[in-house]
Design a protein around this motif. Structure first.
Motif, PDB file in Angstrom:
ATOM      1  N   GLY A   1       7.472  -9.546   1.614  1.00 50.63           N
ATOM      2  CA  GLY A   1       6.520  -8.600   2.175  1.00 50.63           C
ATOM      3  C   GLY A   1       6.010  -9.084   3.518  1.00 50.63           C
ATOM      4  O   GLY A   1       6.641  -9.905   4.187  1.00 50.63           O
ATOM      5  N   GLU A   2       4.857  -8.560   3.877  1.00 54.29           N
ATOM      6  CA  GLU A   2       4.227  -8.904   5.147  1.00 54.29           C
ATOM      7  C   GLU A   2       2.730  -9.036   4.900  1.00 54.29           C
ATOM      8  O   GLU A   2       2.079  -8.065   4.526  1.00 54.29           O
ATOM      9  CB  GLU A   2       4.519  -7.792   6.147  1.00 54.29           C
TER      10      GLU A   2
ATOM     11  N   ASN B   1       0.537  -6.992   2.264  1.00 54.76           N
ATOM     12  CA  ASN B   1       1.122  -5.659   2.105  1.00 54.76           C
ATOM     13  C   ASN B   1       0.079  -4.538   2.063  1.00 54.76           C
ATOM     14  O   ASN B   1       0.241  -3.553   1.358  1.00 54.76           O
ATOM     15  CB  ASN B   1       2.017  -5.603   0.855  1.00 54.76           C
TER      16      ASN B   1
ATOM     17  N   THR C   1       3.558   1.653  -3.114  1.00 50.43           N
ATOM     18  CA  THR C   1       4.365   0.704  -2.359  1.00 50.43           C
ATOM     19  C   THR C   1       5.654   0.480  -3.131  1.00 50.43           C
ATOM     20  O   THR C   1       5.626   0.033  -4.279  1.00 50.43           O
ATOM     21  CB  THR C   1       3.606  -0.621  -2.144  1.00 50.43           C
TER      22      THR C   1
ATOM     23  N   PHE D   1       8.952  -3.874   1.940  1.00 50.42           N
ATOM     24  CA  PHE D   1       8.233  -2.857   1.173  1.00 50.42           C
ATOM     25  C   PHE D   1       7.993  -1.620   2.031  1.00 50.42           C
ATOM     26  O   PHE D   1       7.758  -1.732   3.233  1.00 50.42           O
ATOM     27  CB  PHE D   1       6.865  -3.370   0.719  1.00 50.42           C
TER      28      PHE D   1
ATOM     29  N   ASN E   1       5.607   0.317   6.668  1.00 51.34           N
ATOM     30  CA  ASN E   1       6.421  -0.675   5.983  1.00 51.34           C
ATOM     31  C   ASN E   1       5.813  -2.053   6.197  1.00 51.34           C
ATOM     32  O   ASN E   1       5.166  -2.320   7.200  1.00 51.34           O
ATOM     33  CB  ASN E   1       7.898  -0.627   6.404  1.00 51.34           C
ATOM     34  N   PHE E   2       5.978  -2.862   5.190  1.00 51.20           N
ATOM     35  CA  PHE E   2       5.545  -4.251   5.189  1.00 51.20           C
ATOM     36  C   PHE E   2       6.788  -5.071   4.893  1.00 51.20           C
ATOM     37  O   PHE E   2       7.094  -5.334   3.736  1.00 51.20           O
ATOM     38  CB  PHE E   2       4.460  -4.485   4.131  1.00 51.20           C
TER      39      PHE E   2
ATOM     40  N   GLU F   1       5.405   1.716   2.087  1.00 52.49           N
ATOM     41  CA  GLU F   1       4.219   2.342   1.509  1.00 52.49           C
ATOM     42  C   GLU F   1       4.263   3.839   1.777  1.00 52.49           C
ATOM     43  O   GLU F   1       4.447   4.271   2.913  1.00 52.49           O
ATOM     44  CB  GLU F   1       2.956   1.744   2.141  1.00 52.49           C
TER      45      GLU F   1
END
Length: 177
Positions: free
Chosen positions: A34-35, A38, A135, A168, A164-165, A170
């Motif tokens: 992820g980032e 998230n 997500t 992922f 986006n993460f 969203e």
């Protein structure tokens, strides 16, 4: 904050629509890159009330957390049993619709449905959910606990936005009423 509070679902699911594996494991979710968090912290700041089912509460309590994860929020756990509350949660066995509509009329921030599938099904069937932030993890797990249970209900949604993460995505929807 003025106006009617919203009930928001904020949850992660596999691409094939599961929120956990059959054994209730979330291991598949943590394998995805992820980032940051998230979007969790940003969302968490928009709510002051958390709703969950007893099964989700029990899952949390069985995972040896350092402290209850929603300590600074008002937390209600729906159950069919008569259980004494704790300093962190109030156990509720009231009618889901009546209780939630009363919460929505009170002053405050948004209300978060944490889980699980059974409680979410009741909320969807009774058209209590105002927004959904889903997500999606780029993982197919094949079976498990579905995000949406089969049932006699239909909701029409309007896409509010996507982000986006890293891996992922969203999806943010408003429920059309």
């Amino acid at each position: 904050m003025t106006g009617k509070r919203k009930v928001v679902l904020f949850i992660a699911a596999s691409l094939d629509g599961y929120i956990a594996a059959k054994d209730e494991s979330l291991e598949w979710l943590f394998k995805v890159e992820g980032e940051g968090d998230n979007g969790y912290s940003e969302f968490y700041d928009t709510v002051d009330t958390v709703l969950m089912g007893k099964k989700t509460y029990d899952w949390l309590m069985n995972h040896e957390l350092e402290e209850f994860p929603y300590k600074n929020k008002e937390c209600f756990v729906f159950t069919r049993s008569q259980i004494q509350g704790t300093e962190d949660v109030t156990f509720i066995n009231d009618d889901v619709t009546t209780f939630t509509n009363q919460l929505k009329e009170q002053e405050g921030k948004n209300i978060w449905i944490v889980g699980g599938g059974g409680l979410l099904h009741s909320f969807l069937k009774e058209k209590l959910v105002d927004e959904m932030i889903l997500t999606v993890a780029p993982t197919i797990i094949g079976n498990g606990i579905p995000l949406f249970k089969e049932g006699d209900y239909q909701l029409d949604l309007s896409l509010k936005g996507t982000r986006n993460f890293n891996q992922f995505v969203e999806l943010h929807y408003c429920v059309e009423k």
